[in-house]
Scaffold this active site. Structure first.
Site, PDB file in Angstrom:
ATOM      1  N   TYR A 171      49.585  32.397  20.956  1.00 34.50           N
ATOM      2  CA  TYR A 171      48.263  33.067  21.029  1.00 34.50           C
ATOM      3  C   TYR A 171      48.107  33.672  19.564  1.00 34.50           C
ATOM      4  CZ  TYR A 171      47.071  32.245  25.797  1.00 34.50           C
ATOM      5  OH  TYR A 171      46.742  32.017  27.078  1.00 34.50           O
ATOM      6  N   ARG A 206      39.183  38.329  39.310  1.00 35.26           N
ATOM      7  CA  ARG A 206      37.907  38.029  39.802  1.00 35.26           C
ATOM      8  C   ARG A 206      37.497  37.609  41.052  1.00 35.26           C
ATOM      9  NH1 ARG A 206      37.386  35.024  34.469  1.00 35.26           N
ATOM     10  NH2 ARG A 206      39.628  34.609  35.035  1.00 35.26           N
ATOM     11  N   ASP A 233      47.702  42.821  30.572  1.00 38.01           N
ATOM     12  CA  ASP A 233      47.571  41.549  30.152  1.00 38.01           C
ATOM     13  C   ASP A 233      48.641  41.417  29.227  1.00 38.01           C
ATOM     14  OD1 ASP A 233      45.686  39.210  30.344  1.00 38.01           O
ATOM     15  OD2 ASP A 233      46.341  39.146  28.338  1.00 38.01           O
ATOM     16  N   ARG A 249      35.344  46.437  37.221  1.00 40.13           N
ATOM     17  CA  ARG A 249      35.545  46.103  35.628  1.00 40.13           C
ATOM     18  C   ARG A 249      34.051  46.193  35.121  1.00 40.13           C
ATOM     19  NH1 ARG A 249      35.475  40.021  33.237  1.00 40.13           N
ATOM     20  NH2 ARG A 249      33.341  40.152  33.774  1.00 40.13           N
ATOM     21  N   ARG A 291      47.841  36.736  39.680  1.00 41.78           N
ATOM     22  CA  ARG A 291      46.481  37.327  39.458  1.00 41.78           C
ATOM     23  C   ARG A 291      45.969  37.775  40.888  1.00 41.78           C
ATOM     24  NH1 ARG A 291      44.019  34.984  34.542  1.00 41.78           N
ATOM     25  NH2 ARG A 291      45.351  35.353  33.107  1.00 41.78           N
TER      26      ARG A 291
HETATM   27  O1  CP3 Z   1      48.666  38.810  37.964  1.00 48.31           O
HETATM   28  C1  CP3 Z   1      47.912  40.021  37.997  1.00 48.31           C
HETATM   29  O2  CP3 Z   1      46.992  40.259  39.073  1.00 48.31           O
HETATM   30  C2  CP3 Z   1      48.229  40.993  37.124  1.00 48.31           C
HETATM   31  C3  CP3 Z   1      47.167  41.102  35.715  1.00 48.31           C
HETATM   32  C4  CP3 Z   1      47.526  39.931  34.854  1.00 48.31           C
HETATM   33  C5  CP3 Z   1      46.479  39.451  34.015  1.00 48.31           C
HETATM   34  N1  CP3 Z   1      46.831  38.735  33.270  1.00 48.31           N
HETATM   35  C6  CP3 Z   1      45.234  40.071  34.418  1.00 48.31           C
HETATM   36  C7  CP3 Z   1      43.927  39.320  33.811  1.00 48.31           C
HETATM   37  C8  CP3 Z   1      48.569  39.131  34.504  1.00 48.31           C
HETATM   38  C9  CP3 Z   1      50.061  39.258  35.157  1.00 48.31           C
HETATM   39  C10 CP3 Z   1      48.333  38.313  33.281  1.00 48.31           C
HETATM   40  C11 CP3 Z   1      48.983  37.505  32.521  1.00 48.31           C
HETATM   41  C12 CP3 Z   1      48.713  36.580  31.488  1.00 48.31           C
HETATM   42  N2  CP3 Z   1      47.392  36.847  30.557  1.00 48.31           N
HETATM   43  C13 CP3 Z   1      48.982  35.410  31.299  1.00 48.31           C
HETATM   44  C14 CP3 Z   1      50.297  35.015  31.798  1.00 48.31           C
HETATM   45  C15 CP3 Z   1      49.938  34.315  33.189  1.00 48.31           C
HETATM   46  C16 CP3 Z   1      48.974  32.894  33.017  1.00 48.31           C
HETATM   47  O3  CP3 Z   1      47.985  33.082  33.616  1.00 48.31           O
HETATM   48  O4  CP3 Z   1      49.505  31.864  32.814  1.00 48.31           O
HETATM   49  C17 CP3 Z   1      48.410  34.924  30.209  1.00 48.31           C
HETATM   50  C18 CP3 Z   1      48.320  33.369  29.560  1.00 48.31           C
HETATM   51  C19 CP3 Z   1      47.248  35.660  29.648  1.00 48.31           C
HETATM   52  C20 CP3 Z   1      46.186  35.688  28.828  1.00 48.31           C
HETATM   53  C21 CP3 Z   1      44.940  35.856  29.396  1.00 48.31           C
HETATM   54  N3  CP3 Z   1      44.136  36.902  29.793  1.00 48.31           N
HETATM   55  C22 CP3 Z   1      44.021  34.692  29.368  1.00 48.31           C
HETATM   56  C23 CP3 Z   1      44.217  33.335  28.896  1.00 48.31           C
HETATM   57  C24 CP3 Z   1      42.855  35.071  29.972  1.00 48.31           C
HETATM   58  C25 CP3 Z   1      41.738  34.441  30.210  1.00 48.31           C
HETATM   59  C26 CP3 Z   1      41.530  33.416  31.139  1.00 48.31           C
HETATM   60  C27 CP3 Z   1      40.847  33.903  32.418  1.00 48.31           C
HETATM   61  O5  CP3 Z   1      41.451  33.572  33.585  1.00 48.31           O
HETATM   62  O6  CP3 Z   1      39.775  34.424  32.412  1.00 48.31           O
HETATM   63  C28 CP3 Z   1      42.899  36.521  30.394  1.00 48.31           C
HETATM   64  C29 CP3 Z   1      41.993  37.371  31.017  1.00 48.31           C
HETATM   65  C30 CP3 Z   1      42.594  38.165  32.308  1.00 48.31           C
HETATM   66  N4  CP3 Z   1      43.820  38.456  32.330  1.00 48.31           N
HETATM   67  C31 CP3 Z   1      41.788  38.169  33.527  1.00 48.31           C
HETATM   68  C32 CP3 Z   1      42.664  39.036  34.445  1.00 48.31           C
HETATM   69  C33 CP3 Z   1      42.262  39.470  35.774  1.00 48.31           C
HETATM   70  C34 CP3 Z   1      40.369  37.904  33.655  1.00 48.31           C
HETATM   71  C35 CP3 Z   1      39.558  38.786  32.797  1.00 48.31           C
HETATM   72  C36 CP3 Z   1      38.122  39.232  33.441  1.00 48.31           C
HETATM   73  O7  CP3 Z   1      38.323  40.282  34.410  1.00 48.31           O
HETATM   74  O8  CP3 Z   1      37.228  38.643  32.823  1.00 48.31           O
END
Ligand code: CP3
Length: 327
Positions: free
Chosen positions: A131, A9, A55, A18, A5
């Site tokens: 999911y 944010r 994602d 964003r 990640r």
């Molecule tokens: O790692 C990186 O920088 C690359 C981008 C990336 C994102 N999600 C961006 C993201 C990667 C590799 C993921 C993987 C992902 N997405 C996983 C597996 C890794 C983990 O965290 O266990 C999972 C379970 C998801 C599903 C997902 N996406 C969830 C549960 C959420 C909400 C939780 C949160 O952190 O808000 C997201 C949103 C998400 N994916 C964000 C980002 C940067 C935040 C969204 C935002 O900008 O509001």
């Protein structure tokens, strides 16, 4: 070294892009902006890799399920709960969502220097399907019950997710990804006796699908939370590197793995919320436990939005200082 990640944010420049995109999903499907946020952390930090900004839920969305991200609530995904629902899911043909992500990969690749690795990714079937069954980040109880009762549609659902994940990864590789990580964020929920069927087998099918086209393609498998089972994940999936969560010692995991397999991780993300000295001690503890030639430095899970970007500079400095004997 890279950080899960790393584009996210905690960076003000990410929040600005964003905002400009309008929403998280619009950002994922806007190749120019998604490329920009993929590259942002590399402008600030001396990381060795960029990870594609996208994602894991792009796959179920491309298969036809409605997806939304509500501010502060995480994902809301249309659910699947019968064989009729599974039959409606798309698993072949062209996927508009994937095309956008592949375009992002191509743009990022063309702008990265040759020394920086571009990492693609997808979710592992267990995590993605949880999911699809639950509709969001919940306790996975329903998904567990479905997997356990094994209705005929569970296998059919896994088959479709495996098929689409292979297409998704092959497109990323075609566009320039040099390694891919398969995220099984919820593997740690499963009793060890189920790991073979629910984690190892479907992940191995994705690995085989990728390597059927790109022999020996390097793959990182992150089955988060499986503890003592990392060796069976490594052996069973033939991953080149195994991601390890923070509550495991790399020095315990490494000797259980085949000698050709590396470990990735596993600094506790919470240390980035503390002070500099604690962070440096944590980094030294991770790096002292594992030979550099078999280690990709990372956190044990994703970086959280509350982290001060300055602390990530301190983190990179600590890792580089260790490398040069100054930590
Ligand atoms: O790692 C990186 O920088 C690359 C981008 C990336 C994102 N999600 C961006 C993201 C990667 C590799 C993921 C993987 C992902 N997405 C996983 C597996 C890794 C983990 O965290 O266990 C999972 C379970 C998801 C599903 C997902 N996406 C969830 C549960 C959420 C909400 C939780 C949160 O952190 O808000 C997201 C949103 C998400 N994916 C964000 C980002 C940067 C935040 C969204 C935002 O900008 O509001």
């Amino acid at each position: 070294m890279w950080v899960m990640r790393q584009a996210g944010r905690y960076l003000p420049e990410y929040r600005a892009v964003r905002e400009k995109a309008g929403s998280f999903l619009k950002l994922c499907y806007n190749p120019e902006l998604a490329c920009e946020v993929t590259l942002q952390p590399l402008r600030r930090y001396d990381f060795d890799a960029a990870i594609l900004f996208s994602d894991i839920l792009v796959v179920p969305q491309a298969m036809g399920l409605a997806l939304d991200f509500k501010e502060g609530e995480g994902p809301i995904l249309q659910t699947v709960s019968s064989s009729t629902d599974v039959a409606k899911l798309r698993s072949s043909g062209s996927f508009t969502e994937f095309e956008k992500v592949w375009e992002t990969v191509g743009l990022a690749k063309s702008q990265l220097d040759a020394d920086t690795t571009l990492i693609g990714f997808c979710g592992a079937p267990w995590t993605v399907v949880s999911y699809m069954i639950e509709g969001g980040s919940s306790d996975r109880k329903r998904a567990l019950a479905v997997a356990m009762e094994q209705p005929s549609w569970y296998g059919a659902l896994i088959d479709k997710v495996v098929e689409c994940s292979i297409v998704y990864l092959l497109g990323q590789i075609r566009a320039g990804a040099e390694t891919v990580q398969i995220f099984d964020s919820w593997a740690g929920d499963l009793p060890p006796v189920w790991l073979q069927r629910l984690v190892v087998e479907p992940v191995k099918r994705i690995v085989d699908g990728v390597r059927a086209v790109h022999t020996n393609f390097p793959i990182i498998v992150f089955a988060r939370g499986v503890g003592e089972q990392h060796a069976s994940i490594a052996g069973g999936t033939s991953a080149n590197a195994i991601g390890v969560e923070e509550d495991c010692k790399l020095s315990d995991v490494l000797p259980t793995l085949p000698s050709s397999v590396a470990v990735q991780g596993n600094l506790a993300p919470g240390l980035l919320l503390g002070d500099r000295d604690g962070l440096r001690r944590g980094v030294a503890a991770v790096l002292n436990g594992v030979p550099m030639g078999r280690h990709i430095f990372n956190l044990g899970h994703g970086i959280t939005p509350q982290v001060n970007p300055e602390m990530v500079s301190e983190l990179v400095k600590a890792v580089r200082d260790f490398d040069s004997g100054h930590l």
